[in-house]
Enzyme design. Structure first.
Site, mmCIF file in Angstrom:
data_model
loop_
_atom_site.group_PDB
_atom_site.id
_atom_site.type_symbol
_atom_site.label_atom_id
_atom_site.label_comp_id
_atom_site.label_asym_id
_atom_site.label_seq_id
_atom_site.Cartn_x
_atom_site.Cartn_y
_atom_site.Cartn_z
ATOM 1 N N ASN A 178 -1.057 3.566 -14.362
ATOM 2 C CA ASN A 178 -1.455 2.160 -14.252
ATOM 3 C C ASN A 178 -0.902 1.336 -15.405
ATOM 4 O O ASN A 178 -0.438 0.204 -15.220
ATOM 5 C CB ASN A 178 -2.974 2.042 -14.216
ATOM 6 N N ARG A 211 6.895 -3.889 -3.861
ATOM 7 C CA ARG A 211 7.264 -3.434 -5.199
ATOM 8 C C ARG A 211 7.207 -1.919 -5.340
ATOM 9 O O ARG A 211 6.201 -1.293 -4.997
ATOM 10 C CB ARG A 211 6.359 -4.098 -6.238
ATOM 11 N N HIS A 230 3.044 -9.318 4.290
ATOM 12 C CA HIS A 230 2.049 -8.352 3.826
ATOM 13 C C HIS A 230 1.035 -8.027 4.922
ATOM 14 O O HIS A 230 0.208 -7.136 4.755
ATOM 15 C CB HIS A 230 1.338 -8.926 2.592
ATOM 16 N N TYR A 287 -7.175 5.870 0.219
ATOM 17 C CA TYR A 287 -7.627 4.489 0.085
ATOM 18 C C TYR A 287 -8.667 4.187 1.164
ATOM 19 O O TYR A 287 -8.555 4.665 2.290
ATOM 20 C CB TYR A 287 -6.470 3.497 0.274
#
EC number: 2.7.4.1
Length: 749
Positions: A106, A468, A498, A531
């Site tokens: 991160n 990205r 997106h 997720y």
């Protein structure tokens, strides 16, 4: 699953739901009991919120910098919450190590993108301030202070807590001084056979300038003494570690103690045999270092004619952007760290001295390198909605009977893959359209699209090349789809696509029928196991027609389409969200019950924040579940006392974007691909879709209520910017939202 196991899961799920029901805050008192001149506020507790009177502040005050947290510092707070998981004994030991490594990963991205952006901003607009009032130079200093403190803490946790605990479980990271004679011999052979043929020492002199090092690569700076074969006096050399080699190597079982897993760092091997790379010279010192570079890039939409070709060039440049951070092992002499800082044009605040390997994120390979299931999360089998259990009908038939909602990873991602596979071979399917943001070129999703195209179906795929760090993969899958005959488009130049959408046109007895999938997460089977996200499979005519129109808008040209059921950015989503929040405020002002729950990854957009402040002032109970950055300041007297912000950090990455509004007893539930951020509202193509089926909407509300009473993995944001870990009070049952949902959805399987 076996009947006994199923029964136990159902019992646990029932118990969890009973505990949650008991812990939920009582409903707000009827509005008639609260005079209009005394709106409601929240009294923060560990398990819920209760409304109380407050005062009202003017619109002008709502723009005060004192009401906004800095977004970059808020992001750092999330990374720190991830690091905290390394100390949480409720996680298995190896997973605690994983959280510590994720913290490193991160931080890498934080420096590559966010810190690089701040430095660029300083160069262009040094005095410009954001809604929080901080100047970029002040922000950079504060970031440096926080990160230095946390990195030092990270290595202390690694060295003083995790490594000793792993050793007690017979997992060892061997230092050079502890190698046995046979281990030393094996390391020598490994060095000679695997490292020596591919490593390239670079002596520094006028004909050998400092090399251009790849972003985040492991390197060594070596100080030498003596004279080489050409008569050159010793000085400095650089050793770039071979990138294809692992950073952590397992010793063969016959060289390890019985029952032990023993590992050696690649850096230790290089240190042990560095002199072989500089024969006849004396090594005074050899020290690890790692440079993090600016990895962000932008494409000038007005200057290019081919986005794919432009991106290929930018991807090469990304590896060699300007330096933003230098990590060096902490025993490196000051004159060498100063030399490196000068080479990379960095300031002392950009230097991070570390007590251990400089490239911790590369140790992720350890997690899959040995079978110690007792030290990892227990595996689970994702559930399925009852309608999909033991199905004998086609998915099209089942979806036509009613909407199907999946909550990943608690429920399987397989139905989405199965729907595409079925569509690829169904003679009635005429056309398939899909957006792809993050996926893999070898995924089942892409394979089904390839097969559909080869079977003669009209396949159109909107691929966002600028996702990205997934740009290279997206270029590959675009090429694979084009070779199969699919139509590939790259969306709209000025706006990233997106949205997560799939649209299928199928010929049936009554004519053509549309089917659609809408989701909050990516079409990626691996992340669907890690997720949390919602997936909606629907044949609802209004929704499917709107999805069709959004695809036409993406592939063609023309004025904005009239889209009635979906909310889409950059056109109406922001305005409608503000209006829905304001509608809740009007209900409160008229003395009606008012409540909203917003769950998202980030909350930074000022107009939405001000709308929430006004709703709070009006007496709306606002429960915000924001995983990462949050610029809204809760608990401010007269402004945000009715707002509670909590962040859930646990086994799974919270990724759902879902919003509920009480709406005076006519509740609405929405799910979205968009966060409450400027980029999502104004610079991206996003969709926000209603959950129209009442049972499914109720299911989502129950899921959200579970998060609101989590007292194990929840962190509550205070008015001073601290996140306070929630712990069960004495006599109060422990509730983990993620574990509860695992049980609940497994019971439905």
């Amino acid at each position: 699953m076996p009947e006994e196991q199923s029964t136990m899961v159902e019992i646990e799920a029932q118990r969890s739901q009973e505990v949650i029901a008991a812990a939920l805050p009582e409903p707000l008192a009827p509005a008639t009991e609260t005079p209009d001149e005394t709106p409601l506020r929240i009294n923060h507790t560990r398990t819920g919120v209760r409304a109380k009177p407050t005062s009202v502040t003017s619109e002008l005050d709502l723009k005060s910098p004192s009401l906004y947290f800095n977004r970059e510092l808020s992001t750092l707070q999330f990374h720190i919450r991830v690091l905290e998981q390394a100390l949480d004994m409720s996680h298995p030991l190896v997973n605690r190590l994983m959280f510590l490594l994720i913290f490193s990963s991160n931080l890498d991205e934080f420096f590559e993108i966010r810190v690089a952006g701040i430095k660029r901003h300083i160069a262009l607009h040094p005095d410009e301030v954001g809604s929080d009032g901080m100047r970029p130079t002040e922000l950079l200093d504060e970031i440096s202070r926080i990160v230095h403190e946390q990195v030092e803490r990270q290595y202390r946790i690694l060295n003083e807590t995790l490594i000793p605990e792993l050793a007690r479980q017979n997992i060892f990271f061997l230092r050079r001084e502890s190698w046995t004679a046979s281990q030393r011999e094996w390391v020598r052979e490994y060095f000679d056979e695997e490292i020596m043929p591919v490593i390239s020492p670079i002596g520094l002199d006028p004909s050998h300038p400092f090399p251009r090092l790849v972003n985040k690569s492991l390197n060594f700076i070596v100080e030498l003494e003596g004279q080489d074969a050409f008569g050159r006096e010793g000085g400095l050399a650089i050793l770039p570690a071979p990138r294809p080699l692992p950073r952590l190597i397992r010793l063969p079982a016959h060289l390890s103690r019985p029952g032990c897993d023993e590992f050696v760092f690649l850096s230790s091997m290089v240190h042990a045999h560095a002199e072989e790379l500089f024969p006849g010279m004396k090594i005074i010192g050899c020290y690890q270092f790692r440079l993090t570079r600016n990895a962000d890039f932008s494409v000038d939409t007005e200057e290019i004619s081919d986005l794919a070709s432009a991106l290929k060039g930018e991807l090469l440049a990304r590896r060699y952007g300007d330096g933003v951070r230098l990590e060096v092992v902490n025993d490196c002499p000051a004159h060498l760290t100063d030399f490196l800082l000068n080479q990379f044009n960095l300031a002392p605040r950009d230097l991070y001295l570390v007590d251990g390997p400089v490239n911790l994120s590369r140790l992720m390979t350890l997690l899959g390198d040995f079978e110690r299931h007792d030290l990892l999360y227990k595996p689970f089998v994702p559930g399925l909605p009852k309608v999909l259990n033991n199905r004998k009908e086609s998915l099209f038939s089942l979806i036509a009977q009613g909407d199907i909602l999946l909550h990943h990873p608690f429920q399987s991602f397989t139905p989405i893959e199965s729907l595409l596979a079925e569509a690829a071979n169904d003679p009635g399917v005429l056309a398939i359209k899909q957006t792809l943001y993050r996926t893999g070129a070898d995924s089942a999703i892409v394979s089904a699209l390839v097969e559909a195209a080869r079977n003669g179906k009209e396949v159109t795929v909107v691929i966002e090349l600028r996702a990205r760090f997934d740009e290279a993969d997206n270029l590959l899958l675009a090429a694979r789809l084009q070779e199969a005959g699919a139509i590939v488009i790259y969306g709209v130049m000025a706006y990233k696509t997106h949205a997560k959408m799939l649209h299928i046109v199928r010929r049936e007895k009554g004519g053509l029928r549309y089917y659609a999938h809408l989701g909050t997460g990516n079409y990626h089977s691996r992340t669907a196991k890690l997720y949390t996200d919602y997936s909606l499979l629907t044949a609802n005519e209004r929704l499917c027609e709107d999805v069709h129109l959004v695809f036409q808008q993406l592939s063609g040209m023309g004025k904005p389409r009239v889209i009635e059921t979906l909310l889409h950015a950059p056109f109406v989503l922001h305005d409608r969200l503000v209006k829905m929040i304001e509608r809740e405020a009007r209900h409160a002002e008229k003395g009606r019950k008012a409540h909203l729950i917003i769950k998202c990854n980030s909350l930074t957009e000022p107009q939405l924040i001000r709308a929430l402040y006004r709703a709070s002032q009006a007496g709306v109970r606002c429960d915000l579940i924001v995983r990462g950055m949050c610029c809204l300041r809760p608990g401010v007297a007269g402004v945000s006392e009715n707002i509670q912000v909590r962040s859930i950090v646990g086994r799974f990455l919270e990724h759902t974007r879902v919003f509920t509004f009480h709406n005076d007893g006519k509740p609405e539930v929405w799910a979205s691909s968009a966060d409450f951020m400027e980029r999502n509202m104004f610079q991206r193509v996003e969709t926000c879709f209603p959950i129209l089926d009442k049972k499914l909407a109720q299911q989502v509300r129950k899921d959200l209520e579970t998060y609101l009473v989590d007292n194990c993995q929840a962190w509550v944001l205070t008015a001073d910017g601290r996140y306070v870990k929630q712990v069960p009070e004495e006599g109060v049952p422990a509730i983990s939202a993620q574990e509860t949902l695992l049980y609940a959805y497994a019971a439905k399987a």
